[in-house]
Design a protein around this motif. Structure first.
Motif, short mmCIF file in Angstrom:
data_model
loop_
_atom_site.label_atom_id
_atom_site.label_comp_id
_atom_site.label_asym_id
_atom_site.label_seq_id
_atom_site.Cartn_x
_atom_site.Cartn_y
_atom_site.Cartn_z
N PHE A 136 0.78 -1.12 -0.05
CA PHE A 136 -0.03 -0.11 -0.03
C PHE A 136 0.83 1.25 0.22
CE2 PHE A 136 -3.37 -2.78 0.81
CZ PHE A 136 -4.42 -2.37 0.50
N GLY A 137 2.13 1.28 0.67
CA GLY A 137 2.88 2.36 0.91
C GLY A 137 3.56 2.78 -0.49
N ALA A 138 3.70 1.67 -1.36
CA ALA A 138 4.19 1.79 -2.93
C ALA A 138 3.21 2.11 -3.89
CB ALA A 138 5.12 0.59 -3.13
N ALA A 139 2.09 2.01 -3.58
CA ALA A 139 0.96 1.86 -4.45
C ALA A 139 0.86 3.67 -4.97
CB ALA A 139 -0.32 1.69 -4.07
N PRO A 140 0.54 3.77 -6.30
CA PRO A 140 0.12 5.14 -6.84
C PRO A 140 -1.14 5.52 -5.94
CG PRO A 140 -0.58 3.73 -8.42
CD PRO A 140 0.17 2.82 -7.34
N ARG A 141 -1.05 7.14 -5.84
CA ARG A 141 -2.24 7.68 -5.16
C ARG A 141 -3.16 8.19 -6.11
NH1 ARG A 141 0.97 5.35 -1.41
NH2 ARG A 141 0.30 6.23 0.68
N CYS A 142 -4.68 8.01 -5.95
CA CYS A 142 -5.60 8.30 -6.62
C CYS A 142 -5.78 10.13 -6.72
CB CYS A 142 -6.99 8.05 -5.94
SG CYS A 142 -8.36 8.75 -6.89
N ASP A 143 -5.62 10.50 -7.75
CA ASP A 143 -5.61 12.05 -7.99
C ASP A 143 -6.90 12.60 -7.65
OD1 ASP A 143 -3.36 11.73 -9.59
OD2 ASP A 143 -4.39 11.73 -11.67
N TRP A 144 -7.84 11.81 -7.24
CA TRP A 144 -9.18 12.51 -6.81
C TRP A 144 -9.24 12.57 -5.16
CZ3 TRP A 144 -12.78 15.21 -8.99
CH2 TRP A 144 -13.99 15.78 -8.54
N CYS A 145 -9.06 11.34 -4.52
CA CYS A 145 -9.10 11.45 -3.04
C CYS A 145 -8.04 11.12 -2.33
CB CYS A 145 -10.21 10.00 -2.77
SG CYS A 145 -9.18 8.59 -3.04
N GLY A 146 -6.84 10.64 -3.12
CA GLY A 146 -5.42 10.66 -2.46
C GLY A 146 -5.02 9.47 -1.64
N LEU A 147 -6.05 8.41 -2.01
CA LEU A 147 -6.06 7.07 -1.30
C LEU A 147 -4.83 6.26 -2.32
CD1 LEU A 147 -9.21 5.86 0.35
CD2 LEU A 147 -7.29 7.38 1.18
N PRO A 148 -4.07 5.26 -1.68
CA PRO A 148 -3.36 4.27 -2.44
C PRO A 148 -4.47 3.54 -3.54
CG PRO A 148 -2.65 4.28 -0.25
CD PRO A 148 -4.03 4.97 -0.21
N VAL A 149 -4.05 3.54 -4.62
CA VAL A 149 -4.69 2.70 -5.74
C VAL A 149 -4.18 1.08 -5.92
CG1 VAL A 149 -5.55 2.65 -8.05
CG2 VAL A 149 -5.35 4.93 -6.85
N VAL A 150 -4.88 0.09 -5.49
CA VAL A 150 -4.60 -1.18 -5.45
C VAL A 150 -5.35 -1.92 -6.24
CG1 VAL A 150 -3.84 -3.23 -4.52
CG2 VAL A 150 -3.64 -1.37 -2.89
N GLY A 151 -5.01 -1.87 -7.58
CA GLY A 151 -5.52 -2.46 -8.69
C GLY A 151 -5.67 -1.32 -9.94
N ARG A 152 -6.50 -1.50 -10.98
CA ARG A 152 -6.54 -0.64 -12.02
C ARG A 152 -7.30 0.68 -11.76
NH1 ARG A 152 -9.27 -4.98 -16.80
NH2 ARG A 152 -7.53 -6.45 -16.57
N HIS A 153 -8.04 0.88 -10.72
CA HIS A 153 -8.64 2.14 -10.49
C HIS A 153 -9.03 2.09 -8.94
CE1 HIS A 153 -12.08 -0.74 -10.74
NE2 HIS A 153 -12.65 0.17 -9.84
N CYS A 154 -9.49 3.45 -8.68
CA CYS A 154 -9.77 3.63 -7.15
C CYS A 154 -11.09 3.14 -6.73
CB CYS A 154 -9.43 5.10 -6.75
SG CYS A 154 -9.71 5.42 -4.88
N ARG A 155 -11.16 2.31 -6.20
CA ARG A 155 -12.59 1.67 -5.90
C ARG A 155 -13.28 2.57 -4.90
NH1 ARG A 155 -9.03 -3.30 -5.69
NH2 ARG A 155 -9.49 -4.41 -7.72
N ARG A 156 -12.88 3.27 -4.39
CA ARG A 156 -13.55 4.19 -3.30
C ARG A 156 -14.09 5.34 -4.15
NH1 ARG A 156 -12.40 8.59 -1.31
NH2 ARG A 156 -13.52 9.62 0.75
N CYS A 157 -13.50 5.79 -5.23
CA CYS A 157 -14.04 6.79 -5.95
C CYS A 157 -14.89 6.20 -7.16
CB CYS A 157 -13.17 7.69 -6.85
SG CYS A 157 -12.25 8.78 -5.58
N SER A 158 -14.73 5.07 -7.49
CA SER A 158 -15.41 4.11 -8.43
C SER A 158 -15.99 2.84 -7.74
CB SER A 158 -14.60 4.03 -9.57
OG SER A 158 -14.11 5.20 -10.21
N PRO A 159 -16.75 3.04 -6.69
CA PRO A 159 -17.21 1.88 -6.23
C PRO A 159 -18.27 0.84 -6.97
CG PRO A 159 -18.88 3.72 -5.49
CD PRO A 159 -17.74 4.22 -6.54
N GLY A 160 -18.72 1.19 -7.95
CA GLY A 160 -19.54 0.58 -8.77
C GLY A 160 -18.93 -0.40 -9.90
N ARG A 161 -17.43 -0.22 -9.93
CA ARG A 161 -16.58 -0.94 -10.91
C ARG A 161 -16.00 -2.20 -10.14
NH1 ARG A 161 -12.95 3.21 -13.80
NH2 ARG A 161 -12.49 1.30 -15.06
N HIS A 162 -16.06 -3.26 -10.61
CA HIS A 162 -15.50 -4.44 -10.27
C HIS A 162 -14.49 -5.06 -11.00
CE1 HIS A 162 -18.96 -3.89 -7.52
NE2 HIS A 162 -19.94 -4.03 -8.42
N SER A 163 -13.26 -5.17 -10.50
CA SER A 163 -12.22 -5.84 -11.10
C SER A 163 -11.01 -6.28 -10.35
CB SER A 163 -11.38 -4.61 -12.02
OG SER A 163 -10.88 -3.71 -11.49
#
Length: 249
Positions: free
Chosen positions: A222-249
């Protein structure tokens, strides 16, 4: 090679972050502390506002109620004690919740669904719903034993709880079978039943076990993961699931 005495070793300075406080809304974190605030799935009118960062705290909304929500908070507090930053803890809660399974049987489950992510076909009065992979789907009261077997087959932690009045006889019999098979079944006086406004409720949680060593490895990820441009949280996967909760991957 010089024959002089070797220079003394110097220990590298490692900055220690202050521990992040993890609280459950509507409780407020102590003033001046970095905090993760977890809003319960059945917060109702107690909702504290829009998820995200506000000053020194980050708010995340849990989708799993009852023993599911308590598991997420327990893991977050263990990670906080290990030095995780608030934004890393928020991402951990989001990602861990997606990896849990949860079956809820109750006299009514409507208050839980609301505007939360759900699969197609979950509509009308229901007495059972299941969470797996980030959304709710329809279930049946007879699914308790089969769900427990699936959870155990994954090597997950498996726990059940009953609250409110006694459930229907078929559900009570399934709970007795779970106890006989070694599944921990707790009895809660109010719990999810009271939060739902239901006369009775039964929960079954399947959760990945996380040791201290596994949490440390996840912290590095998590520390090495890129940050979401929108909310600033670590992005684990293809997109930020917090900002895009309806997308499943």
């Amino acid at each position: 090679m010089s024959g002089g005495r070797p220079a003394p070793l110097r220990l590298a300075h490692v900055e220690q972050r202050p521990e992040v406080v993890v609280v459950v809304a509507p409780d407020e974190p102590p003033a001046g502390c970095e905090a993760l605030v977890v809003e319960p799935a059945l917060a109702g009118v107690a909702r504290i506002g829009t998820p995200g960062r506000a000053g020194s705290r980050i708010v995340v909304c849990a989708s799993l109620p009852g023993i599911g929500g308590r598991y997420l908070v327990q893991v977050a507090r263990s990670a906080a004690a290990g030095g995780w930053a608030a934004e890393e803890l928020a991402a951990l809660v989001v990602e861990l919740e997606r990896r849990c399974t949860y079956l809820l049987l109750a006299s009514t489950v409507a208050p839980l669904l609301g505007s939360r992510p759900r699969r197609a076909g979950v509509h009308g009065p229901r007495r059972a719903v299941a969470w797996d992979g980030g959304g709710w789907s329809g279930a049946h009261t007879r699914d308790l034993a089969a769900s427990a077997r699936t959870v155990s087959g994954r090597g997950y932690l498996c726990a059940a709880a009953a609250s409110g009045s006694a459930p229907p006889r078929t559900v009570a019999a399934s709970l007795a079978d779970l106890t006989a098979s070694g599944v921990s079944v707790g009895r809660i006086t109010h719990g999810v039943a009271a939060a739902l406004g239901a006369s009775w409720a039964v929960e079954l949680l399947g959760a990945p076990p996380l040791s201290a060593a596994q949490l440390q490895r996840l912290r590095e990820q998590f520390g090495a993961a890129p940050r979401c441009d929108w909310c600033g949280l670590p992005v684990v996967g293809r997109h930020c699931r917090r900002c895009s909760p309806g997308r499943h991957s």
